[in-house]
Design a protein around this motif. Structure first.
Motif, PDB file in Angstrom:
ATOM      1  N   MET A   1       0.855  -1.173   0.000  1.00 42.93           N
ATOM      2  CA  MET A   1       0.000   0.000   0.000  1.00 42.93           C
ATOM      3  C   MET A   1       0.900   1.235   0.000  1.00 42.93           C
ATOM      4  O   MET A   1       1.882   1.318   0.708  1.00 42.93           O
ATOM      5  CB  MET A   1      -0.891  -0.012   1.235  1.00 42.93           C
ATOM      6  N   ARG A   2       0.525   2.195  -0.769  1.00 43.66           N
ATOM      7  CA  ARG A   2       1.303   3.425  -0.841  1.00 43.66           C
ATOM      8  C   ARG A   2       1.138   4.239   0.438  1.00 43.66           C
ATOM      9  O   ARG A   2       0.052   4.328   0.998  1.00 43.66           O
ATOM     10  CB  ARG A   2       0.868   4.241  -2.044  1.00 43.66           C
ATOM     11  N   HIS A   3       2.214   4.842   0.879  1.00 46.05           N
ATOM     12  CA  HIS A   3       2.185   5.614   2.118  1.00 46.05           C
ATOM     13  C   HIS A   3       1.245   6.821   2.030  1.00 46.05           C
ATOM     14  O   HIS A   3       0.622   7.188   3.022  1.00 46.05           O
ATOM     15  CB  HIS A   3       3.593   6.073   2.487  1.00 46.05           C
ATOM     16  N   SER A   4       1.091   7.411   0.863  1.00 45.57           N
ATOM     17  CA  SER A   4       0.217   8.576   0.731  1.00 45.57           C
ATOM     18  C   SER A   4      -1.254   8.220   0.928  1.00 45.57           C
ATOM     19  O   SER A   4      -2.063   9.069   1.267  1.00 45.57           O
ATOM     20  CB  SER A   4       0.408   9.239  -0.634  1.00 45.57           C
ATOM     21  N   LEU A   5      -1.612   6.961   0.748  1.00 39.72           N
ATOM     22  CA  LEU A   5      -2.992   6.519   0.917  1.00 39.72           C
ATOM     23  C   LEU A   5      -3.353   6.306   2.385  1.00 39.72           C
ATOM     24  O   LEU A   5      -4.503   6.442   2.783  1.00 39.72           O
ATOM     25  CB  LEU A   5      -3.207   5.222   0.134  1.00 39.72           C
TER      26      LEU A   5
ATOM     27  N   ALA B   1      -3.143   8.064   4.996  1.00 38.44           N
ATOM     28  CA  ALA B   1      -3.787   9.201   5.673  1.00 38.44           C
ATOM     29  C   ALA B   1      -5.309   9.147   5.528  1.00 38.44           C
ATOM     30  O   ALA B   1      -6.023   9.748   6.330  1.00 38.44           O
ATOM     31  CB  ALA B   1      -3.250  10.509   5.116  1.00 38.44           C
ATOM     32  N   PHE B   2      -5.816   8.425   4.542  1.00 39.44           N
ATOM     33  CA  PHE B   2      -7.252   8.368   4.295  1.00 39.44           C
ATOM     34  C   PHE B   2      -7.907   7.120   4.899  1.00 39.44           C
ATOM     35  O   PHE B   2      -9.110   6.957   4.808  1.00 39.44           O
ATOM     36  CB  PHE B   2      -7.532   8.398   2.795  1.00 39.44           C
ATOM     37  N   LEU B   3      -7.141   6.258   5.508  1.00 36.81           N
ATOM     38  CA  LEU B   3      -7.665   5.018   6.068  1.00 36.81           C
ATOM     39  C   LEU B   3      -7.800   5.115   7.581  1.00 36.81           C
ATOM     40  O   LEU B   3      -7.015   5.796   8.234  1.00 36.81           O
ATOM     41  CB  LEU B   3      -6.741   3.851   5.710  1.00 36.81           C
ATOM     42  N   PRO B   4      -8.793   4.442   8.153  1.00 35.71           N
ATOM     43  CA  PRO B   4      -8.951   4.489   9.611  1.00 35.71           C
ATOM     44  C   PRO B   4      -7.810   3.746  10.299  1.00 35.71           C
ATOM     45  O   PRO B   4      -7.237   2.807   9.749  1.00 35.71           O
ATOM     46  CB  PRO B   4     -10.286   3.779   9.849  1.00 35.71           C
TER      47      PRO B   4
END
Length: 52
Positions: A1-5, A7-10
């Protein structure tokens, strides 16, 4: 999983078992931050879609 994603996950999720054959309605569910921290999971509310 990309690190930038991330921030949008719980960071945590809560699941409940409602018994065999029982289902929940579709939709989004919400709880206030205060109720969540207090462990008051009975304060979860279902949000229904609205028309614009």
């Amino acid at each position: 999983m990309r690190h930038s994603l991330r921030a949008f996950l719980p960071t945590a999720v809560v699941g409940r078992y409602h018994g065999k054959g029982q289902t929940l309605l579709n939709g989004d569910f919400t709880i206030s931050h205060r109720s969540l921290l207090a462990g008051a999971l009975d304060r979860i509310e279902r949000l229904q879609p609205t028309r614009r």
